[in-house]
Design a protein around this motif. Structure first.
Motif, PDB file in Angstrom:
ATOM      1  N   LEU A  99      41.607  37.269  20.078  1.00  0.00           N
ATOM      2  CA  LEU A  99      41.856  35.840  20.218  1.00  0.00           C
ATOM      3  C   LEU A  99      43.028  35.407  19.347  1.00  0.00           C
ATOM      4  CD1 LEU A  99      38.167  34.544  20.122  1.00  0.00           C
ATOM      5  CD2 LEU A  99      39.626  34.827  22.144  1.00  0.00           C
ATOM      6  N   LYS A 100      43.609  34.281  19.702  1.00  0.00           N
ATOM      7  CA  LYS A 100      44.721  33.721  18.919  1.00  0.00           C
ATOM      8  C   LYS A 100      44.241  33.250  17.548  1.00  0.00           C
ATOM      9  CE  LYS A 100      47.704  31.984  22.645  1.00  0.00           C
ATOM     10  NZ  LYS A 100      48.386  30.775  23.162  1.00  0.00           N
ATOM     11  N   TYR A 101      45.216  33.105  16.665  1.00  0.00           N
ATOM     12  CA  TYR A 101      45.037  32.500  15.350  1.00  0.00           C
ATOM     13  C   TYR A 101      44.078  33.271  14.447  1.00  0.00           C
ATOM     14  CZ  TYR A 101      46.443  28.912  18.696  1.00  0.00           C
ATOM     15  OH  TYR A 101      47.039  28.232  19.741  1.00  0.00           O
ATOM     16  N   GLY A 102      43.745  34.502  14.822  1.00  0.00           N
ATOM     17  CA  GLY A 102      42.829  35.298  14.007  1.00  0.00           C
ATOM     18  C   GLY A 102      41.392  34.829  14.079  1.00  0.00           C
ATOM     19  N   CYS A 103      41.012  34.147  15.153  1.00  0.00           N
ATOM     20  CA  CYS A 103      39.642  33.651  15.299  1.00  0.00           C
ATOM     21  C   CYS A 103      38.653  34.808  15.428  1.00  0.00           C
ATOM     22  CB  CYS A 103      39.527  32.750  16.530  1.00  0.00           C
ATOM     23  SG  CYS A 103      40.291  31.127  16.313  1.00  0.00           S
ATOM     24  N   ASP A 104      37.493  34.633  14.849  1.00  0.00           N
ATOM     25  CA  ASP A 104      36.447  35.650  14.869  1.00  0.00           C
ATOM     26  C   ASP A 104      35.882  35.784  16.282  1.00  0.00           C
ATOM     27  OD1 ASP A 104      33.549  36.570  14.703  1.00  0.00           O
ATOM     28  OD2 ASP A 104      34.184  36.884  12.630  1.00  0.00           O
ATOM     29  N   VAL A 105      35.973  36.977  16.856  1.00  0.00           N
ATOM     30  CA  VAL A 105      35.561  37.210  18.242  1.00  0.00           C
ATOM     31  C   VAL A 105      34.045  37.083  18.408  1.00  0.00           C
ATOM     32  CG1 VAL A 105      35.477  38.920  20.108  1.00  0.00           C
ATOM     33  CG2 VAL A 105      37.570  38.636  18.759  1.00  0.00           C
ATOM     34  N   ALA A 106      33.278  37.653  17.466  1.00  0.00           N
ATOM     35  CA  ALA A 106      31.814  37.585  17.559  1.00  0.00           C
ATOM     36  C   ALA A 106      31.329  36.144  17.472  1.00  0.00           C
ATOM     37  CB  ALA A 106      31.181  38.428  16.459  1.00  0.00           C
ATOM     38  N   LEU A 107      31.917  35.374  16.545  1.00  0.00           N
ATOM     39  CA  LEU A 107      31.569  33.956  16.408  1.00  0.00           C
ATOM     40  C   LEU A 107      31.925  33.201  17.682  1.00  0.00           C
ATOM     41  CD1 LEU A 107      30.703  31.484  14.710  1.00  0.00           C
ATOM     42  CD2 LEU A 107      33.077  31.337  13.910  1.00  0.00           C
ATOM     43  N   ALA A 108      33.091  33.504  18.224  1.00  0.00           N
ATOM     44  CA  ALA A 108      33.540  32.827  19.440  1.00  0.00           C
ATOM     45  C   ALA A 108      32.597  33.116  20.604  1.00  0.00           C
ATOM     46  CB  ALA A 108      34.959  33.271  19.787  1.00  0.00           C
ATOM     47  N   TYR A 124      36.789  24.944   9.865  1.00  0.00           N
ATOM     48  CA  TYR A 124      37.033  26.356  10.183  1.00  0.00           C
ATOM     49  C   TYR A 124      38.451  26.567  10.708  1.00  0.00           C
ATOM     50  CZ  TYR A 124      36.928  30.761  12.768  1.00  0.00           C
ATOM     51  OH  TYR A 124      37.232  32.016  13.259  1.00  0.00           O
ATOM     52  N   TRP A 125      38.898  25.642  11.558  1.00  0.00           N
ATOM     53  CA  TRP A 125      40.210  25.824  12.194  1.00  0.00           C
ATOM     54  C   TRP A 125      41.342  25.895  11.181  1.00  0.00           C
ATOM     55  CZ3 TRP A 125      44.255  22.080  12.644  1.00  0.00           C
ATOM     56  CH2 TRP A 125      43.986  20.850  12.031  1.00  0.00           C
ATOM     57  N   THR A 126      41.161  25.253  10.017  1.00  0.00           N
ATOM     58  CA  THR A 126      42.208  25.292   8.986  1.00  0.00           C
ATOM     59  C   THR A 126      42.163  26.597   8.188  1.00  0.00           C
ATOM     60  OG1 THR A 126      40.798  24.177   7.346  1.00  0.00           O
ATOM     61  CG2 THR A 126      42.158  22.786   8.766  1.00  0.00           C
ATOM     62  N   SER A 127      41.053  27.337   8.299  1.00  0.00           N
ATOM     63  CA  SER A 127      40.945  28.618   7.589  1.00  0.00           C
ATOM     64  C   SER A 127      41.535  29.765   8.408  1.00  0.00           C
ATOM     65  CB  SER A 127      39.467  28.914   7.276  1.00  0.00           C
ATOM     66  OG  SER A 127      38.753  29.216   8.458  1.00  0.00           O
ATOM     67  N   THR A 128      41.899  29.484   9.650  1.00  0.00           N
ATOM     68  CA  THR A 128      42.529  30.502  10.504  1.00  0.00           C
ATOM     69  C   THR A 128      44.049  30.452  10.318  1.00  0.00           C
ATOM     70  OG1 THR A 128      42.813  29.019  12.402  1.00  0.00           O
ATOM     71  CG2 THR A 128      40.674  30.110  12.181  1.00  0.00           C
ATOM     72  N   ASN A 129      44.753  31.196  11.145  1.00  0.00           N
ATOM     73  CA  ASN A 129      46.220  31.194  11.089  1.00  0.00           C
ATOM     74  C   ASN A 129      46.845  30.096  11.946  1.00  0.00           C
ATOM     75  OD1 ASN A 129      46.076  33.516   9.465  1.00  0.00           O
ATOM     76  ND2 ASN A 129      46.066  34.855  11.262  1.00  0.00           N
ATOM     77  N   PHE A 130      46.023  29.208  12.465  1.00  0.00           N
ATOM     78  CA  PHE A 130      46.518  28.221  13.420  1.00  0.00           C
ATOM     79  C   PHE A 130      47.713  27.434  12.888  1.00  0.00           C
ATOM     80  CE2 PHE A 130      46.583  23.867  15.048  1.00  0.00           C
ATOM     81  CZ  PHE A 130      46.754  24.102  16.399  1.00  0.00           C
ATOM     82  N   LEU A 131      47.574  26.830  11.715  1.00  0.00           N
ATOM     83  CA  LEU A 131      48.641  25.979  11.182  1.00  0.00           C
ATOM     84  C   LEU A 131      49.889  26.789  10.820  1.00  0.00           C
ATOM     85  CD1 LEU A 131      46.543  23.507   8.992  1.00  0.00           C
ATOM     86  CD2 LEU A 131      47.634  23.067  11.205  1.00  0.00           C
TER      87      LEU A 131
END
Length: 229
Positions: A99-108, A124-131
């Motif tokens: 998934l994009k932004y390094g999101c956890d696949v199992a959580l998703a 959570y979204w701010t703890s990923t690579n999104f920004l």
């Protein structure tokens, strides 16, 4: 004759006034003997006289708001059976393997396919690579983490900083009516936001400015179909 009528009216008025004064004096001592309980009851009655009409007025405003919301073009509602059980939870298949932004696949996968009420933790979204990865100078398209279909686009009608600020305040990526790709997205009657293929996305939590779609980043971190294929 007119003068007599005028004088007579004046005389009757004065007599009536004197009678009222006499009545007030006669019963004045009774008025002064009102105990604290009676006064409290009077105050309570006055409070009710003010409170109840106020509540009715506020209620009428709420009703107007509800009617306005119901008559609005958005959200676009879908049937509950969109989230009926399928081969993989509420979807036909798991989320994409990456998934994009390094999101956890199992959580998703848990949130998208085996969940109707829960969400990733606030922020959570701010703890990923999104920004770090998103380009604030262009409109970003967010894709379904299961199917890779476009679900949201932002910012639309506002700056990236405005979109970011609102999302930061609420804790999850937040979208408005014109930022939803309604061809692939629906709201259920209870406010749950889902994809047409059964992906749980989040919820519609309206505020004073209108519908606000509070969405899990892990649900919209997919790669577009062309890329994932």
């Amino acid at each position: 004759f007119k003068l007599i009528i005028i004088v007579g009216c004046f005389f009757l008025k004065e007599v009536y006034s004197l009678r009222n004064i006499h009545s007030i004096r006669k019963y004045g001592h009774k008025m002064r003997m009102l105990d604290a309980k009676s006064i409290a009851e009077q105050e309570k009655s006055s409070f009710r006289d003010i409170l109840f009409p106020s509540l009715l007025f506020i209620g009428s405003l709420s009703g107007i708001r509800k009617v306005t919301a119901k008559s609005s073009e958005f959200p676009v509602f879908g049937p509950d059976n969109l989230m009926s059980p399928k081969s993989h939870g509420t979807s036909d298949k798991p989320v994409q393997q990456k998934l994009k932004y390094g999101c956890d696949v199992a959580l998703a996968d848990r949130i998208c396919n085996y969940n109707r009420n829960w969400a990733e933790f606030a922020g959570y979204w701010t703890s990923t690579n999104f920004l770090k990865e998103v380009d604030p100078t262009v409109v970003t398209t967010f894709y379904d983490s299961v199917t890779g279909l476009p679900l949201f686009k932002a910012p639309v009608g506002r700056s990236f900083e405005e979109w970011k600020a609102e999302s930061m305040v609420h804790g999850w990526p937040s979208f408005r009516d014109n930022e939803v790709v309604w061809e692939n997205t629906r709201s259920l009657k209870n406010g749950e936001m889902v994809s047409l293929t059964g992906t749980h996305l989040g919820h519609n939590l309206p505020d004073r400015t209108g519908n606000r779609y509070c969405i899990n980043l892990v649900s919209i971190a997919g790669y577009p179909i062309s890329s994932s294929s």
